[in-house]
Design a protein around this motif. Structure first.
Motif, mmCIF file in Angstrom:
data_model
loop_
_atom_site.group_PDB
_atom_site.id
_atom_site.type_symbol
_atom_site.label_atom_id
_atom_site.label_comp_id
_atom_site.label_asym_id
_atom_site.label_seq_id
_atom_site.Cartn_x
_atom_site.Cartn_y
_atom_site.Cartn_z
ATOM 1 N N SER A 269 15.969 -30.205 3.194
ATOM 2 C CA SER A 269 14.934 -29.195 3.366
ATOM 3 C C SER A 269 14.803 -28.417 2.074
ATOM 4 O O SER A 269 15.795 -28.137 1.406
ATOM 5 C CB SER A 269 15.269 -28.230 4.506
ATOM 6 N N VAL A 270 13.577 -28.073 1.722
ATOM 7 C CA VAL A 270 13.306 -27.285 0.528
ATOM 8 C C VAL A 270 12.483 -26.080 0.956
ATOM 9 O O VAL A 270 11.501 -26.231 1.686
ATOM 10 C CB VAL A 270 12.536 -28.114 -0.522
ATOM 11 N N LEU B 299 9.544 -29.526 3.636
ATOM 12 C CA LEU B 299 9.249 -28.408 2.743
ATOM 13 C C LEU B 299 8.720 -27.256 3.573
ATOM 14 O O LEU B 299 7.877 -27.459 4.453
ATOM 15 C CB LEU B 299 8.199 -28.803 1.703
ATOM 16 N N VAL C 37 13.674 -22.553 -5.351
ATOM 17 C CA VAL C 37 13.684 -23.776 -4.568
ATOM 18 C C VAL C 37 15.104 -23.943 -4.086
ATOM 19 O O VAL C 37 16.020 -23.986 -4.881
ATOM 20 C CB VAL C 37 13.273 -24.989 -5.439
ATOM 21 N N THR D 219 11.864 -35.444 3.065
ATOM 22 C CA THR D 219 12.230 -34.049 2.823
ATOM 23 C C THR D 219 11.259 -33.127 3.549
ATOM 24 O O THR D 219 10.054 -33.343 3.543
ATOM 25 C CB THR D 219 12.195 -33.733 1.312
ATOM 26 N N VAL E 295 4.078 -30.909 -6.048
ATOM 27 C CA VAL E 295 5.181 -31.611 -5.376
ATOM 28 C C VAL E 295 5.036 -33.097 -5.683
ATOM 29 O O VAL E 295 3.998 -33.691 -5.392
ATOM 30 C CB VAL E 295 5.160 -31.387 -3.848
#
Length: 157
Positions: free
Chosen positions: A53-54, A73, A46, A71, A153
């Motif tokens: 941003s992930v 993803l 991760v 965020t 998540v």
């Protein structure tokens, strides 16, 4: 005066040997980081940037990730055998597109390509990002535990 018959290395030879050693050390250092398909024993794959941003890949399988609302993803699974990753709760993770791309120069049975999806964390809650594959190579079924990708998540306040 005594002259030795053993030649001394030239400056060019010493420089070339040093650079070769440095290049070899750098190459070996990259090997220690693992491969995209191998599980990681330290932490899930991760990576978050300052822009929230992930990026998740195969090494994040089976892990839980906590992110704030807003965020982005991105899931990148490095095989065209994976289905497009999907979110379980669109009220928590807004799907932003995705799909599978196949490499143009891929030998048969290799699954060269990328299955990816993008999501935006909307509001607090929990969702799963999942993908499936039935084959792990040409006419090769996946071993138990390798056919499903699932990341939990949790969007926090």
């Amino acid at each position: 005066m005594f002259l030795s018959s053993v030649p001394f290395p030239s400056a060019r030879h010493t420089l070339r040997a040093g650079l070769t050693t440095i290049a070899a050390m750098a190459a070996l250092g990259g090997c220690a980081s693992g491969t995209a398909g191998s599980p990681s024993s330290t932490s899930p794959s991760v990576s978050a940037s300052p822009t929230h941003s992930v990026v998740l890949d195969e090494r994040a399988r089976g892990t839980a990730v906590r992110v704030p609302p807003g965020t982005r993803l991105v899931v990148r699974l490095h095989s065209s055998y994976w289905s497009t990753p999907a979110g379980s709760n669109p009220r928590v993770l807004d799907p932003g597109g995705g799909g599978t791309t196949v490499a143009a120069t891929c030998p048969p049975g290799r699954g060269c390509g990328l299955s990816s999806a993008r999501f935006t964390a909307l509001r607090p809650g929990t969702a799963h990002i999942t993908a499936r594959r039935h084959s792990c190579g040409e006419a090769m079924r996946c071993p138990p535990g390798q056919e499903r990708y699932d990341v939990t998540v949790t969007v926090t306040r």
